[in-house]
Design a protein around this motif. Structure first.
Motif, PDB file in Angstrom:
ATOM      1  N   SER A  87       5.468 112.562  74.470  1.00 29.01           N
ATOM      2  CA  SER A  87       6.672 112.039  73.815  1.00 29.01           C
ATOM      3  C   SER A  87       6.357 110.804  72.978  1.00 29.01           C
ATOM      4  N   ALA A  88       7.367 110.354  72.228  1.00 26.09           N
ATOM      5  CA  ALA A  88       7.215 109.109  71.466  1.00 26.09           C
ATOM      6  C   ALA A  88       6.998 107.932  72.413  1.00 26.09           C
ATOM      7  N   LEU A  89       7.602 107.981  73.600  1.00 23.39           N
ATOM      8  CA  LEU A  89       7.364 106.929  74.592  1.00 23.39           C
ATOM      9  C   LEU A  89       5.907 106.932  75.017  1.00 23.39           C
ATOM     10  N   ASP A  90       5.364 108.127  75.311  1.00 24.92           N
ATOM     11  CA  ASP A  90       3.958 108.210  75.703  1.00 24.92           C
ATOM     12  C   ASP A  90       3.053 107.662  74.607  1.00 24.92           C
ATOM     13  N   ALA A  91       3.388 107.976  73.355  1.00 25.68           N
ATOM     14  CA  ALA A  91       2.597 107.466  72.236  1.00 25.68           C
ATOM     15  C   ALA A  91       2.646 105.946  72.185  1.00 25.68           C
ATOM     16  N   ALA A  92       3.822 105.378  72.440  1.00 25.73           N
ATOM     17  CA  ALA A  92       3.964 103.921  72.431  1.00 25.73           C
ATOM     18  C   ALA A  92       3.167 103.285  73.566  1.00 25.73           C
ATOM     19  N   LEU A  93       3.167 103.914  74.734  1.00 24.47           N
ATOM     20  CA  LEU A  93       2.382 103.402  75.859  1.00 24.47           C
ATOM     21  C   LEU A  93       0.896 103.407  75.516  1.00 24.47           C
ATOM     22  N   GLY A  94       0.435 104.496  74.902  1.00 22.93           N
ATOM     23  CA  GLY A  94      -0.970 104.575  74.520  1.00 22.93           C
ATOM     24  C   GLY A  94      -1.325 103.540  73.470  1.00 22.93           C
ATOM     25  N   ALA A  95      -0.461 103.375  72.471  1.00 20.23           N
ATOM     26  CA  ALA A  95      -0.734 102.427  71.391  1.00 20.23           C
ATOM     27  C   ALA A  95      -0.780 100.995  71.891  1.00 20.23           C
ATOM     28  N   ALA A  96      -0.015 100.689  72.944  1.00 19.09           N
ATOM     29  CA  ALA A  96       0.028  99.330  73.486  1.00 19.09           C
ATOM     30  C   ALA A  96      -1.108  99.044  74.457  1.00 19.09           C
ATOM     31  N   GLY A  97      -1.927 100.048  74.752  1.00 21.35           N
ATOM     32  CA  GLY A  97      -2.989  99.862  75.729  1.00 21.35           C
ATOM     33  C   GLY A  97      -2.496  99.907  77.156  1.00 21.35           C
ATOM     34  N   ALA A  98      -1.311 100.523  77.369  1.00 19.52           N
ATOM     35  CA  ALA A  98      -0.703 100.550  78.696  1.00 19.52           C
ATOM     36  C   ALA A  98      -1.062 101.802  79.490  1.00 19.52           C
ATOM     37  N   VAL A  99      -1.931 102.662  78.932  1.00 21.20           N
ATOM     38  CA  VAL A  99      -2.429 103.832  79.665  1.00 21.20           C
ATOM     39  C   VAL A  99      -3.883 103.565  80.026  1.00 21.20           C
ATOM     40  N   PHE A 100      -4.127 103.373  81.306  1.00 17.42           N
ATOM     41  CA  PHE A 100      -5.461 102.994  81.773  1.00 17.42           C
ATOM     42  C   PHE A 100      -6.299 104.239  82.076  1.00 17.42           C
ATOM     43  N   PRO A 101      -7.636 104.098  82.115  1.00 15.32           N
ATOM     44  CA  PRO A 101      -8.483 105.239  82.492  1.00 15.32           C
ATOM     45  C   PRO A 101      -8.119 105.750  83.882  1.00 15.32           C
ATOM     46  N   SER A 102      -8.263 107.059  84.081  1.00  8.70           N
ATOM     47  CA  SER A 102      -7.961 107.647  85.384  1.00  8.70           C
ATOM     48  C   SER A 102      -8.953 108.769  85.678  1.00  8.70           C
ATOM     49  N   MET A 103      -9.042 109.107  86.932  1.00  9.21           N
ATOM     50  CA  MET A 103      -9.914 110.219  87.338  1.00  9.21           C
ATOM     51  C   MET A 103      -9.193 111.539  87.049  1.00  9.21           C
ATOM     52  N   PRO A 104      -9.891 112.636  86.717  1.00  7.86           N
ATOM     53  CA  PRO A 104     -11.360 112.768  86.744  1.00  7.86           C
ATOM     54  C   PRO A 104     -12.034 112.421  85.422  1.00  7.86           C
ATOM     55  N   GLU A 105     -11.225 112.038  84.395  1.00  7.85           N
ATOM     56  CA  GLU A 105     -11.849 111.739  83.105  1.00  7.85           C
ATOM     57  C   GLU A 105     -12.805 110.552  83.196  1.00  7.85           C
ATOM     58  N   ALA A 106     -12.498 109.606  84.079  1.00  8.62           N
ATOM     59  CA  ALA A 106     -13.371 108.452  84.297  1.00  8.62           C
ATOM     60  C   ALA A 106     -13.780 108.422  85.771  1.00  8.62           C
ATOM     61  N   SER A 107     -14.889 107.773  86.066  1.00  8.24           N
ATOM     62  CA  SER A 107     -15.351 107.695  87.455  1.00  8.24           C
ATOM     63  C   SER A 107     -14.499 106.697  88.231  1.00  8.24           C
ATOM     64  N   GLU A 108     -14.552 106.815  89.533  1.00  6.26           N
ATOM     65  CA  GLU A 108     -13.789 105.889  90.376  1.00  6.26           C
ATOM     66  C   GLU A 108     -14.221 104.455  90.115  1.00  6.26           C
ATOM     67  N   ALA A 109     -15.514 104.242  89.952  1.00  2.42           N
ATOM     68  CA  ALA A 109     -16.015 102.887  89.704  1.00  2.42           C
ATOM     69  C   ALA A 109     -15.470 102.345  88.384  1.00  2.42           C
ATOM     70  N   GLU A 110     -15.405 103.197  87.352  1.00  2.00           N
ATOM     71  CA  GLU A 110     -14.890 102.766  86.053  1.00  2.00           C
ATOM     72  C   GLU A 110     -13.403 102.430  86.138  1.00  2.00           C
TER      73      GLU A 110
END
Length: 219
Positions: free
Chosen positions: A150-173
């Motif tokens: 959604s447009a909300l999701d896009a805004a969250l991504g643009a603001a840097g408010a979506v952090f890395p998560s598993m499994p795309e990133a390792s637990e340590a990351e």
């Protein structure tokens, strides 16, 4: 007014203080497609309360009858910006979020309305976004998006408010990223919601309790 709403997130971890209004740990509910007074009544305000437009700093819990203590009530401060109504609460949760999740009829989302709620979830972290762009609602913990593209999701991504998560990133990351940037996460989330809605709320007015308020008993 240049306040936006990111300042609410900046003070997310600040304990609610003895200011006349609110500053720390605020939950925010935004609604459009429904009149302000109607939305407040849906949240549980008495029918005559919104019309009084009593400044929040002047609100006092009603005194119970002898031998019958008053039911617990929470303050809510409100206002409007453009087509949005906003409701601020600092008791640890957002009334709409608790009512919606408890399937309170008056708080279920409807077609033609949009609800966007940022609830602090102080009693059961993490803080949560609930977005109902119609009759269906989507939930996301702070640091994620709703997965709806959604447009909300896009805004969250643009603001840097979506952090890395598993499994795309390792637990340590993931852990390292949260340790470095987690303190700023609420500010980023509120900034994103401000960008999506265009809403701005005067920090000084909220802190002073100058905005109108109502008393709402928990459901």
């Amino acid at each position: 007014m240049g306040d936006g709403i990111a300042w609410i997130g900046t003070h997310h971890h600040t304990p609610p203080s003895a200011v006349p209004g609110m500053l720390g740990g605020i939950s925010l509910t935004l609604a459009r497609g429904v009149e302000t007074d109607e939305f407040l009544i849906k949240l549980g305000a008495d029918l005559d309360e919104p019309a009084a437009r009593t400044p929040c700093r002047e609100l006092r819990a009603p005194v119970g009858q002898p031998g019958r203590p008053s039911s617990h009530v929470n303050r809510a401060m409100y206002g409007s910006w453009g087509e949005w109504t906003y409701v601020l609460e600092d008791w640890g949760m957002a009334t709409w979020a608790t009512g919606y999740q408890g399937k309170v009829d008056s708080m279920l989302p409807c077609e033609g309305e949009e609800i966007l709620c940022l609830t602090a979830n102080r009693f059961s972290p993490p803080a949560v976004i609930i977005h109902a762009p119609g009759a269906s609602a989507y939930r996301a913990d702070f640091g994620t998006d709703t997965g709806q593209g959604s447009a909300l999701d896009a805004a969250l991504g643009a603001a840097g408010a979506v952090f890395p998560s598993m499994p795309e990133a390792s637990e340590a990351e993931v852990v390292a990223y949260f340790e470095e940037y987690g303190q700023r996460l609420p500010e980023l989330v509120f900034a994103a919601v401000g960008a999506y809605t265009g809403v701005a709320i005067d920090q000084d007015a909220v802190k002073a309790g100058d905005l109108p308020g109502v008393l709402i008993a928990p459901g």
